[in-house]
Write an enzyme that holds these catalytic residues in place. Structure first.
Site, mmCIF file in Angstrom:
data_model
loop_
_atom_site.group_PDB
_atom_site.id
_atom_site.type_symbol
_atom_site.label_atom_id
_atom_site.label_comp_id
_atom_site.label_asym_id
_atom_site.label_seq_id
_atom_site.Cartn_x
_atom_site.Cartn_y
_atom_site.Cartn_z
ATOM 1 N N LYS A 1 -2.380 88.045 -14.192
ATOM 2 C CA LYS A 1 -3.371 86.950 -13.492
ATOM 3 C C LYS A 1 -3.122 87.534 -12.034
ATOM 4 O O LYS A 1 -1.988 88.190 -11.557
ATOM 5 C CB LYS A 1 -2.597 85.699 -13.438
ATOM 6 C CG LYS A 1 -3.008 84.555 -12.527
ATOM 7 C CD LYS A 1 -2.369 83.186 -12.719
ATOM 8 C CE LYS A 1 -1.053 83.119 -11.632
ATOM 9 N NZ LYS A 1 -1.472 82.887 -10.340
ATOM 10 N N ASP B 1 -7.051 83.724 -10.276
ATOM 11 C CA ASP B 1 -6.510 82.573 -9.794
ATOM 12 C C ASP B 1 -6.935 82.482 -8.383
ATOM 13 O O ASP B 1 -6.076 82.371 -7.567
ATOM 14 C CB ASP B 1 -5.026 82.487 -10.191
ATOM 15 C CG ASP B 1 -4.516 81.016 -10.077
ATOM 16 O OD1 ASP B 1 -5.125 80.079 -9.893
ATOM 17 O OD2 ASP B 1 -3.175 81.089 -9.870
ATOM 18 N N LYS C 1 -8.400 79.638 -7.057
ATOM 19 C CA LYS C 1 -8.314 78.205 -7.186
ATOM 20 C C LYS C 1 -9.546 77.579 -5.923
ATOM 21 O O LYS C 1 -9.256 77.219 -5.106
ATOM 22 C CB LYS C 1 -7.117 77.546 -6.629
ATOM 23 C CG LYS C 1 -5.926 77.742 -7.523
ATOM 24 C CD LYS C 1 -4.681 77.110 -7.172
ATOM 25 C CE LYS C 1 -3.575 77.523 -8.107
ATOM 26 N NZ LYS C 1 -3.018 79.146 -7.948
ATOM 27 N N ASP D 1 -14.895 74.117 -2.254
ATOM 28 C CA ASP D 1 -15.590 74.237 -1.061
ATOM 29 C C ASP D 1 -16.765 73.528 -1.347
ATOM 30 O O ASP D 1 -16.897 72.863 -2.440
ATOM 31 C CB ASP D 1 -15.909 75.685 -0.727
ATOM 32 C CG ASP D 1 -15.998 75.753 0.726
ATOM 33 O OD1 ASP D 1 -16.622 74.968 1.269
ATOM 34 O OD2 ASP D 1 -15.576 76.885 1.231
ATOM 35 N N THR E 1 1.768 72.753 -10.203
ATOM 36 C CA THR E 1 3.035 72.168 -10.704
ATOM 37 C C THR E 1 4.191 72.297 -9.802
ATOM 38 O O THR E 1 5.230 71.977 -10.324
ATOM 39 C CB THR E 1 3.588 73.397 -11.741
ATOM 40 O OG1 THR E 1 2.895 74.686 -11.114
ATOM 41 C CG2 THR E 1 2.618 73.410 -13.195
ATOM 42 N N ARG F 1 7.464 85.220 -11.467
ATOM 43 C CA ARG F 1 8.851 85.344 -11.076
ATOM 44 C C ARG F 1 9.735 85.936 -11.931
ATOM 45 O O ARG F 1 10.413 86.601 -11.722
ATOM 46 C CB ARG F 1 9.462 84.207 -9.885
ATOM 47 C CG ARG F 1 8.531 84.445 -8.651
ATOM 48 C CD ARG F 1 8.869 83.391 -7.656
ATOM 49 N NE ARG F 1 8.329 82.076 -8.022
ATOM 50 C CZ ARG F 1 7.956 81.020 -7.572
ATOM 51 N NH1 ARG F 1 8.684 81.007 -6.469
ATOM 52 N NH2 ARG F 1 7.267 80.154 -7.943
#
Ligand SMILES: O=c1ccn([C@@H]2O[C@H](COP(=O)(O)O)[C@@H](O)[C@H]2O)c(=O)[nH]1
Length: 235
Positions: free
Chosen positions: A38, A65, A67, A70, A120, A211
């Site tokens: 990603k 990714d 997101k 607009d 999340t 992470r």
């Protein structure tokens, strides 16, 4: 999800790293342990978008990714540009105008549009602070219904909502879940989390892991352990 995927292909490694060099070093470290990557804000804004084509040409899958959110025309033009890169997934926020524009613009490029339901890192109090009347569960459910009506290909949600959403949208919409934390891993800014095994058992198709892999002392060992957990939890 209609196709039966191998455990490794259900893990998406978030390349949240500061440079193309750092990302390429991580990909080399992971080798065959990861097949799906990603690229998000940090790497994309550091010159990482051309990596989409390079990774695709090397046989890896890529999730862009960004997101998008607009006015419809801008979203559509952005999706048209991004659809030429060779990515598998692209995210937009789950607002009806945005989702409609993205689905119309993806054409027959093969790019699948994922709608981000509720981030999340949000809980009910965060939604209320942002001016929403609905709690997480209700807003995720409303957005899932709208996304399905619009023809979206997949939903980004927490694994906490996966079982409920699977009951709503059925098997053909992919459920892609960040908020994955192996037992004992640092939670960081995530609020709606699950272990890899529990996320798979809840019905997630793909797990997004950043992470816990890219900040691990041994990223390859961390990735292998997650793939093993996915394999064990897959029925
Ligand atoms: O609701 C969302 C949507 C996207 N993300 C992204 O997933 C990864 C998660 O990284 P971790 O380091 O494993 O927390 C990150 O790139 C986010 O931008 C998300 O976390 N939640």
């Amino acid at each position: 999800m209609s196709e039966k995927l191998a455990a490794r292909d259900r893990m998406i490694v978030a390349l949240d790293l500061p440079s193309v060099d750092a990302a390429e070093a991580m990909i080399a470290k992971l080798g065959d342990s990861a097949s799906f990557y990603k690229i998000g804000y940090q790497l994309a804004y550091a010159g990482g978008l051309p990596m989409v084509r390079r990774l695709a040409d090397a046989g890896k899958k890529v999730f862009v990714d960004l997101k998008l959110h607009d006015i419809g025309n801008t979203v559509a033009r952005g999706v048209e540009s991004l659809s030429a890169l060779g990515a598998t997934f692209l995210t937009v926020h789950a607002y009806p105008q945005t989702m409609k524009a993205a689905v119309a613009a993806r054409g027959d490029s093969g790019l699948k549009i994922l709608a981000v339901t509720v981030l999340t890192s949000y809980d009910d109090a965060d939604l209320q602070e942002a001016g929403y009347r609905l709690g997480v569960r209700e807003l995720v459910e409303q957005r899932a219904h709208q996304a399905q009506d619009i023809g979206i290909d997949g939903l980004v949600c927490s694994p906490e909502e996966a079982a409920h959403l699977r009951g709503i949208v059925g098997p053909s919409i992919a459920l892609v879940t960040p908020g994955i934390r192996p037992a004992g891993a640092a939670v960081g800014d995530q609020k709606r989390i699950m272990t890899p095994a529990r996320a798979i058992m809840a019905g997630a198709d793909y797990l997004v892991v950043g992470r816990p892999i890219v900040e691990a002392a041994d990223p390859k060992a961390a990735a292998d352990a997650i793939v093993q957990e996915i394999a064990t939890a897959t029925v």
